[in-house]
Scaffold this active site. Structure first.
Site, PDB file in Angstrom:
ATOM      1  N   ARG A 133     -10.341 -11.588   1.601  1.00  0.00           N
ATOM      2  CA  ARG A 133     -11.110 -12.608   1.445  1.00  0.00           C
ATOM      3  C   ARG A 133     -10.558 -13.995   1.519  1.00  0.00           C
ATOM      4  NH1 ARG A 133     -11.416  -9.334  -4.228  1.00  0.00           N
ATOM      5  NH2 ARG A 133     -11.270  -7.680  -2.716  1.00  0.00           N
TER       6      ARG A 133
ATOM      7  N   LYS B 139       0.819  -1.129  -0.046  1.00  0.00           N
ATOM      8  CA  LYS B 139      -0.070  -0.041  -0.123  1.00  0.00           C
ATOM      9  C   LYS B 139       0.892   1.317  -0.052  1.00  0.00           C
ATOM     10  CE  LYS B 139      -3.915  -1.680   2.617  1.00  0.00           C
ATOM     11  NZ  LYS B 139      -5.123  -1.529   1.589  1.00  0.00           N
TER      12      LYS B 139
HETATM   13  N1  BES Z   1      -8.307  -3.924   4.280  1.00  0.00           N
HETATM   14  C1  BES Z   1      -8.241  -3.358   2.873  1.00  0.00           C
HETATM   15  C2  BES Z   1      -9.337  -2.684   2.853  1.00  0.00           C
HETATM   16  C3  BES Z   1      -9.872  -1.272   3.555  1.00  0.00           C
HETATM   17  C4  BES Z   1      -9.325   0.123   2.985  1.00  0.00           C
HETATM   18  C5  BES Z   1     -10.267  -1.199   4.613  1.00  0.00           C
HETATM   19  C6  BES Z   1      -9.648   1.055   3.564  1.00  0.00           C
HETATM   20  C7  BES Z   1     -10.424   0.006   5.398  1.00  0.00           C
HETATM   21  C8  BES Z   1     -10.031   1.360   4.775  1.00  0.00           C
HETATM   22  C9  BES Z   1      -8.346  -4.461   2.088  1.00  0.00           C
HETATM   23  O1  BES Z   1      -7.490  -5.365   2.673  1.00  0.00           O
HETATM   24  C10 BES Z   1      -7.787  -3.906   0.766  1.00  0.00           C
HETATM   25  O2  BES Z   1      -6.515  -3.733   0.822  1.00  0.00           O
HETATM   26  N2  BES Z   1      -8.507  -3.955  -0.349  1.00  0.00           N
HETATM   27  C11 BES Z   1      -8.136  -3.735  -1.476  1.00  0.00           C
HETATM   28  C12 BES Z   1      -8.878  -4.592  -2.502  1.00  0.00           C
HETATM   29  C13 BES Z   1      -8.281  -4.400  -4.068  1.00  0.00           C
HETATM   30  C14 BES Z   1      -6.618  -4.845  -4.004  1.00  0.00           C
HETATM   31  C15 BES Z   1      -9.004  -5.419  -5.020  1.00  0.00           C
HETATM   32  C16 BES Z   1      -8.635  -2.283  -1.716  1.00  0.00           C
HETATM   33  O3  BES Z   1      -9.720  -2.095  -1.379  1.00  0.00           O
HETATM   34  O4  BES Z   1      -8.291  -1.483  -2.293  1.00  0.00           O
HETATM   35 MN    MN Z   2      -5.679  -5.438   1.959  1.00  0.00          MN
END
Ligand code: BES
Ligand code: MN
Ligand code: ZN
Length: 497
Positions: free
Chosen positions: A345, A271
């Site tokens: 997931r 990230k």
């Molecule tokens: N934990 C994150 C989602 C999230 C984002 C929770 C902001 C709380 C605040 C999750 O694991 C994630 O990173 N999801 C990605 C999915 C994508 C790579 C398909 C996302 O939402 O960008």
């Molecule tokens: Mn994630």
């Protein structure tokens, strides 16, 4: 802090209700008389209109022993309900807690859809919720920044009845606080083994708690969950909490499943740095499941409920999984991991499969801070709801409205499901298109739900914690504990004997 119910009370501070148009309820009217019309004059001298959440603070009111008189709005009486009273009481506590006052009398009255004893009990709940603080790591708090308030008395005619209604609810508030603490804890402290040992400690409440380690999960074939944790020096865990409160202990349970990523760096699909610290809260689903299990045990719910949390840390490392890896889940389905940041997931699919194999549940509700996309869709006001069962979805929607944890249903369907097909394995963990990200995540989970099992998924990425300015007097900290109350109410309404 002590919360008690009495027919009358003397206190350092006193709070009364006013409704829209600046109309005082009975207790306020009595105090207005006692102060020689002091409240009426103060209302005229300000822009106080009795709107929900408005506060009029009168210091050193004439003829009263209390040095502080709070008139707090409840808004339109026909729209008021238990949640209105909770917020009213919470506002009174927030305004008093560090003022130096040691005692507060809350003149809670029935208004709108909420009557006497119930209103008083809900005032107790609101007062309790408002006391939440996470200052465990503040070693230099000045004395005047620390709470002075010690005793809150809810003044009500039916004190005994109110206490009877309040007592089980206080267990629910403790569950909410437990969830908030878990979400707020820093990720160096709350890693999977530490999380698991905090859950093990709940055995003292009568829960049965089983902790599975990496060796046991390897034996079960949980390749999806384990793949997420393999880059961390902290070992993954799966924790099962069991509450058997039904008369028939062998009756099919309901299962709650939570995503517990104690820190989500994104893994090799790292990230961006800004705001990454918030990903300490990526175990908000697991926190909610843990909190509701605490609540159910404390109030001795008459239902069989299993809580399962998948605990992992998602780190980049030489041992971490790569984009392109194909892992085999406990269900036997193979998953192409195209983005290591779509890890929630992967954790949930093995936990959901395990729940079905081991416990044959009538229904599964999973909670997860699963997608950033749900914040784009619904902001911080609703959690996303996805379900294969209209009755379960309707029950969750109603439970959420009643408890102030609103959910909004989004669709599922074959056209979305197709988006996670891949030529290389049975399923891929991202669609790869900037479209319907929360839905394709839910479709992924649904591939691990067996036919005939009622299932709902709550995407709580926008509601597990709230950035400023979304705070609420009942939820003063960053972490909200979202999920505990809606699940507790679901159990009470749909499953309890
Ligand atoms: N934990 C994150 C989602 C999230 C984002 C929770 C902001 C709380 C605040 C999750 O694991 C994630 O990173 N999801 C990605 C999915 C994508 C790579 C398909 C996302 O939402 O960008
Ligand atoms: Mn994630
Ligand atoms: Zn995540």
């Amino acid at each position: 802090m002590d919360i008690t119910f009495k027919n009358d009370a003397q206190a350092d501070a006193v709070a009364v209700m006013a409704s829209e148009g600046g109309v005082l309820l009975a207790a306020g009217k009595a105090l207005d008389e006692k102060t020689g019309g002091g409240i009426t004059r103060a209302m005229k001298a300000s822009r106080f209109t009795g709107g929900a959440g408005q506060v009029l603070e009168i210091l050193a009111p004439a003829n009263l022993e209390s040095g502080r008189l709070l008139v707090i709005g409840v808004g339109a009486p026909d729209k008021a309900d238990g949640l209105t009273v909770e917020k009213w009481a919470a506002q009174a506590v927030r305004r008093t807690i560090t003022t130096g006052a040691e005692s507060l009398a809350l003149h809670a009255e029935g208004v709108g859809g909420v009557a006497g004893a119930e209103a008083a009990a809900r005032a107790g709940v609101g007062a309790h919720l408002a006391t939440y603080r996470f200052d465990r790591y503040k070693t230099k708090l000045k004395p005047d920044a620390k709470p002075s308030l010690k005793d809150v008395t809810v003044v009500t005619e039916g004190a005994a009845g109110a206490k009877g209604k309040y007592d089980p609810l206080t267990g629910v508030v403790e569950g909410v606080f437990f969830a908030r603490d878990l979400v707020s804890e820093p990720p160096n402290v709350l890693h999977p083994p530490e999380f698991a040992s905090r859950l093990k400690a709940m055995e003292s409440l009568g829960l049965e708690v089983t902790v599975l380690d990496v060796a046991e999960m390897t034996k079960l074939g949980m390749g999806a969950l384990l793949g997420v944790g393999q880059g961390s020096v902290r070992e993954s865990r799966l924790v099962v909490m069991s509450w058997k409160g039904a008369k028939n202990k062998a009756a099919q349970p309901i299962c709650f499943v939570g995503k517990g990523v104690t820190f989500d760096t994104g893994g090799i699909s790292l990230k961006p740095g800004a705001g990454m610290d918030e990903m300490k809260g990526d175990m908000g689903g697991a926190a909610a499941v843990s909190g509701v299990m605490m609540a159910l045990a404390k109030r001795k719910a008459k239902a069989n409920v299993i809580g399962i949390v998948g605990l992992v840390e998602n780190m980049p490392d030489g041992a971490a999984q790569r984009p392109g890896d194909i892992v085999t889940s406990m269900s036997g389905q193979t998953i192409e991991v195209l983005n290591t940041d779509a890890e929630g997931r992967l954790v949930l699919c093995d936990a959901i499969w395990y729940a079905q194999e081991k416990f044959n549940p009538t229904a599964i509700v999973d909670l997860a801070t699963l997608t950033g996309a749900i914040i784009i869709s619904l902001g911080h006001e609703h959690a996303g709801l996805f379900s294969n069962n209209d009755a379960l979805a309707a029950d969750l929607t109603a439970a959420g409205l009643a408890e102030g944890e609103a959910v909004w249903r989004l669709p599922l369907g074959p056209a979305y499901d197709k988006m996670i097909d891949t030529p290389n394995a049975d399923i891929k963990n991202i669609s790869g298109k900037p479209a319907a990200g929360s839905i394709t995540a839910a479709q992924f989970l649904q591939r691990f739900v067996k036919d005939g099992v009622a299932w709902a998924h709550l995407d709580i990425a926008g509601t597990a914690w709230k950035p400023a300015p979304y705070e609420d007097p009942t939820s003063p900290a960053w972490a909200t504990g979202f999920g505990v109350r809606i699940l507790n109410r679901l159990v009470a309404n749909r499953y309890e004997e």
